[in-house]
Design a protein around this motif. Structure first.
Motif, mmCIF file in Angstrom:
data_model
loop_
_atom_site.group_PDB
_atom_site.id
_atom_site.type_symbol
_atom_site.label_atom_id
_atom_site.label_comp_id
_atom_site.label_asym_id
_atom_site.label_seq_id
_atom_site.Cartn_x
_atom_site.Cartn_y
_atom_site.Cartn_z
ATOM 1 N N ASP A 168 0.839 -1.208 0.000
ATOM 2 C CA ASP A 168 0.000 0.000 0.000
ATOM 3 C C ASP A 168 0.872 1.255 0.000
ATOM 4 O OD1 ASP A 168 -2.234 -1.574 0.022
ATOM 5 O OD2 ASP A 168 -2.669 -1.308 2.165
ATOM 6 N N LEU A 169 1.907 1.257 0.837
ATOM 7 C CA LEU A 169 2.778 2.437 0.908
ATOM 8 C C LEU A 169 3.574 2.603 -0.388
ATOM 9 C CD1 LEU A 169 3.911 2.133 4.630
ATOM 10 C CD2 LEU A 169 2.390 3.870 3.638
ATOM 11 N N CYS A 170 4.022 1.495 -0.968
ATOM 12 C CA CYS A 170 4.686 1.577 -2.286
ATOM 13 C C CYS A 170 3.741 2.241 -3.282
ATOM 14 C CB CYS A 170 5.055 0.185 -2.805
ATOM 15 S SG CYS A 170 6.418 -0.596 -1.937
ATOM 16 N N GLY A 171 2.502 1.808 -3.286
ATOM 17 C CA GLY A 171 1.508 2.358 -4.210
ATOM 18 C C GLY A 171 1.337 3.857 -4.012
ATOM 19 N N GLN A 172 1.280 4.285 -2.746
ATOM 20 C CA GLN A 172 1.106 5.713 -2.473
ATOM 21 C C GLN A 172 2.319 6.507 -2.941
ATOM 22 O OE1 GLN A 172 -0.643 4.854 1.730
ATOM 23 N NE2 GLN A 172 -1.358 6.908 1.176
ATOM 24 N N LEU A 173 3.516 5.963 -2.714
ATOM 25 C CA LEU A 173 4.742 6.661 -3.138
ATOM 26 C C LEU A 173 4.801 6.757 -4.660
ATOM 27 C CD1 LEU A 173 7.176 5.017 -0.557
ATOM 28 C CD2 LEU A 173 6.563 7.457 -0.667
ATOM 29 N N LEU A 174 4.411 5.686 -5.340
ATOM 30 C CA LEU A 174 4.407 5.706 -6.809
ATOM 31 C C LEU A 174 3.349 6.693 -7.316
ATOM 32 C CD1 LEU A 174 4.816 1.849 -7.376
ATOM 33 C CD2 LEU A 174 6.523 3.611 -7.949
ATOM 34 N N ASP A 175 2.180 6.694 -6.664
ATOM 35 C CA ASP A 175 1.121 7.632 -7.057
ATOM 36 C C ASP A 175 1.578 9.082 -6.883
ATOM 37 O OD1 ASP A 175 -0.557 5.574 -7.689
ATOM 38 O OD2 ASP A 175 -1.730 5.668 -5.829
ATOM 39 N N LEU A 176 2.425 9.319 -5.899
ATOM 40 C CA LEU A 176 2.908 10.682 -5.642
ATOM 41 C C LEU A 176 4.056 11.073 -6.571
ATOM 42 C CD1 LEU A 176 2.780 10.818 -1.731
ATOM 43 C CD2 LEU A 176 1.220 11.923 -3.360
ATOM 44 N N GLY A 177 4.439 10.180 -7.477
ATOM 45 C CA GLY A 177 5.409 10.562 -8.496
ATOM 46 C C GLY A 177 6.784 9.934 -8.368
ATOM 47 N N ALA A 178 6.972 9.044 -7.396
ATOM 48 C CA ALA A 178 8.270 8.363 -7.302
ATOM 49 C C ALA A 178 8.474 7.499 -8.541
ATOM 50 C CB ALA A 178 8.339 7.506 -6.042
ATOM 51 N N GLY A 179 9.628 7.652 -9.182
ATOM 52 C CA GLY A 179 9.906 6.863 -10.372
ATOM 53 C C GLY A 179 10.181 5.416 -10.027
ATOM 54 N N GLU A 180 10.704 5.202 -8.833
ATOM 55 C CA GLU A 180 11.077 3.852 -8.400
ATOM 56 C C GLU A 180 10.961 3.818 -6.887
ATOM 57 O OE1 GLU A 180 14.711 1.159 -9.835
ATOM 58 O OE2 GLU A 180 15.359 2.626 -8.338
ATOM 59 N N VAL A 181 10.624 2.655 -6.351
ATOM 60 C CA VAL A 181 10.634 2.483 -4.905
ATOM 61 C C VAL A 181 11.731 1.474 -4.562
ATOM 62 C CG1 VAL A 181 9.382 1.639 -2.887
ATOM 63 C CG2 VAL A 181 8.205 3.053 -4.581
ATOM 64 N N THR A 182 12.516 1.824 -3.541
ATOM 65 C CA THR A 182 13.512 0.902 -3.004
ATOM 66 C C THR A 182 12.973 0.351 -1.697
ATOM 67 O OG1 THR A 182 15.327 2.188 -3.936
ATOM 68 C CG2 THR A 182 15.864 0.714 -2.118
ATOM 69 N N LEU A 183 12.992 -0.970 -1.541
ATOM 70 C CA LEU A 183 12.593 -1.555 -0.262
ATOM 71 C C LEU A 183 13.847 -1.725 0.597
ATOM 72 C CD1 LEU A 183 9.950 -4.228 -1.324
ATOM 73 C CD2 LEU A 183 9.594 -1.873 -0.542
ATOM 74 N N GLY A 184 13.832 -1.111 1.774
ATOM 75 C CA GLY A 184 15.006 -1.113 2.631
ATOM 76 C C GLY A 184 14.882 -2.109 3.776
ATOM 77 N N ASP A 185 15.922 -2.935 3.928
ATOM 78 C CA ASP A 185 15.975 -3.851 5.082
ATOM 79 C C ASP A 185 16.806 -3.152 6.161
ATOM 80 O OD1 ASP A 185 15.803 -6.013 6.761
ATOM 81 O OD2 ASP A 185 17.487 -7.060 5.835
ATOM 82 N N THR A 186 16.246 -2.064 6.673
ATOM 83 C CA THR A 186 16.968 -1.093 7.484
ATOM 84 C C THR A 186 17.727 -1.707 8.654
ATOM 85 O OG1 THR A 186 15.176 0.371 6.868
ATOM 86 C CG2 THR A 186 16.676 1.157 8.590
ATOM 87 N N THR A 187 17.125 -2.680 9.328
ATOM 88 C CA THR A 187 17.812 -3.243 10.489
ATOM 89 C C THR A 187 18.154 -4.721 10.281
ATOM 90 O OG1 THR A 187 15.677 -3.613 11.558
ATOM 91 C CG2 THR A 187 16.847 -1.584 12.108
ATOM 92 N N GLY A 188 18.225 -5.133 9.011
ATOM 93 C CA GLY A 188 18.733 -6.477 8.722
ATOM 94 C C GLY A 188 17.814 -7.597 9.169
#
Lengths: 310, 310
Positions: A168-188
């Motif tokens: 859902d959040l990826c979709g919102q970021l793409l809808d807001l104009g992000a050309g690409e979404v990176t999924l981060g494994d921030t804490t491994g």
């Protein structure tokens, strides 16, 4: 020689985004000068890297390691084939990034409320409002705009993150104009099965959208996660020269994937990267000199396997 | 939640042989006392390990770290469910191993002439003659007998090792009475494709024979190699508590797979091991106290992911 085809189907090419000068250096106690950063970035470009995170337009008092980002961009020789990226945490940061003529602005959002609150002191909805404003500003300036979704594979506060929420959040970021979404494994917290599950779910929801992974090497499984992603055809990965960039939630724990370790495995697998492995090793050694300490990468200690040095 | 089955088929169970007390400690400058080794071995057994390399019957002048192996075996409480193993380099070593009532004797052979020569100062043919004598002696004493083939994935002197040669030597070791052959990635030259190629070739030549892998973590790809092996159904792996045991050919380079890192990934993948991860962490911390320095393992720094601690 017994010749049996491996059952592993891998892509022929993968592209690495180098995050060392930003995500890496931001976690170091040593603050590099503008000249030192320019030397490091030149070494990375010479090694063939074509997307480099140069810095972040954050408050200098908060992140002194990034205080000279505008100066680095001002003095950085540009190359049409290289994208020099910067992080912007808010509208002011985005304005500064635009003024610095960066090639790509990245924004961050967390996949959980508690991580977003802890990271930027506001809720996800408010962050998304900011992203909307920043996206407009950046894209109106003719600059590429991307988003990173942090803690997409697990949150240090909330644990498991439902895949639906990530999508859902990826979709919102793409809808807001992000050309690409990176999924981060921030804490491994990623593991190979989870990586494959999220990739499959992302593809089902966004069949035409590319997906970039920012994986960490916590607990040793970083390259196993890359292998799992490669097996599903993912070809864009973030990594950090020398493996610098720890995990803020686990001091001393390994953080970012190491660019030369990742490249070494990709080349062994016959996945081309356009990168010059010996030149990457030189960049990692330069980094060690600039920081005054060893980097956590392993290839710098074990050496490149001979058949890959040619 | 979007539910998509992962395309990854993995075994439900894997068994780890712990090599820390032998292969690990042999590469440490600190020499542990008999009492310290017994404390470490007890902690490893308490964590659920059911095959433990206890020591080596080598010349004390050559390997002082292993000088107390007979004493350790003499004082070690035995458990019918645990196999306490030892390395024997020659007939005298095998006689001492038999006298110490070890549960399993392991012999080493290199896959290349130059590595065998460098390691034991004789050619492969002469080593195989010795293995024949040792095998008879050990098996006549009613003790299990296994072989490890070193540099099976690449030799620091000769580079690539033809798969046919690896398989021929495996065949000779099995013919001489080895119950199992372990393929050793002695200097960390394996990569996921090579691992799968060798497994496929081994299975074709020896369809009914189990195969154990002794992989290293050099250049960061250790657990990626494990993942590749798991995907082909391999279920027996060597690893070392805390990841101790460097690579003699590359000082400072990471060597053995780390038992707790390996176990962490296996449990994340739903592959059961019978091991108690928090107890493994306690054993790794005990090892750090005994050695007086940090171990290279990563989970000990990053911590166990919460959902695996229950």
């Amino acid at each position: 020689m017994t010749s049996i085809a491996s059952p592993m189907a891998l892509p022929s090419y993968a592209a690495i985004r180098e995050v060392g000068p930003r995500d890496g250096l931001q976690n170091e106690s040593v603050v590099l000068t503008t000249a030192e950063k320019l030397e490091l970035i030149a070494a990375l470009r010479d090694a063939g890297l074509r997307q480099i995170e140069v810095g972040a337009f954050v408050r200098p008092q908060q992140v002194p390691q990034m205080a000279n980002t505008a100066e680095v961009f001002a003095q950085l020789p540009r190359h049409p084939e290289v994208m020099y990226c910067a992080i912007a945490p808010n509208l002011v940061g985005a304005q500064r990034a635009v003024a610095s003529r960066v090639d790509l602005v990245q924004v961050f959002l967390s996949a959980t409320e508690s991580h977003n609150q802890s990271n930027v002191n506001m809720g996800i909805a408010q962050s998304l409002d900011q992203v909307a404003e920043m996206s407009l500003l950046v894209r109106q300036a003719g600059i590429a705009f991307d988003a990173v979704l942090s803690v997409a594979f697990g949150c240090p506060f909330e644990g498991h993150v439902p895949v639906e929420r990530v999508l859902d959040l990826c979709g919102q970021l793409l809808d807001l104009g992000a050309g690409e979404v990176t999924l981060g494994d921030t804490t491994g917290m990623a593991h190979p099965l989870l990586v494959q599950q999220i990739i499959c779910a992302f593809r089902e929801r966004f069949p035409r959208q590319s997906l970039r992974l920012h994986l960490h090497s916590a607990r040793g499984a970083g390259l196993a996660n890359v292998l799992a992603a490669l097996q599903l055809g993912i070809t864009t990965f973030d990594s950090s020269i020398g493996g610098i960039g720890g995990c803020p939630f686990a001091p001393g724990a390994p953080g970012n994937l190491c660019t030369e370790d990742l490249t070494h495995m990709l080349h062994e697998l016959g996945v081309t990267t356009g990168l010059d492995l010996p030149a990457l090793m030189r960049a990692a050694r330069l980094l060690e000199r600039l920081l005054g300490h060893e980097v956590p990468g392993q290839t710098i200690k074990a050496g490149i396997c001979k058949h890959l040095t040619g």
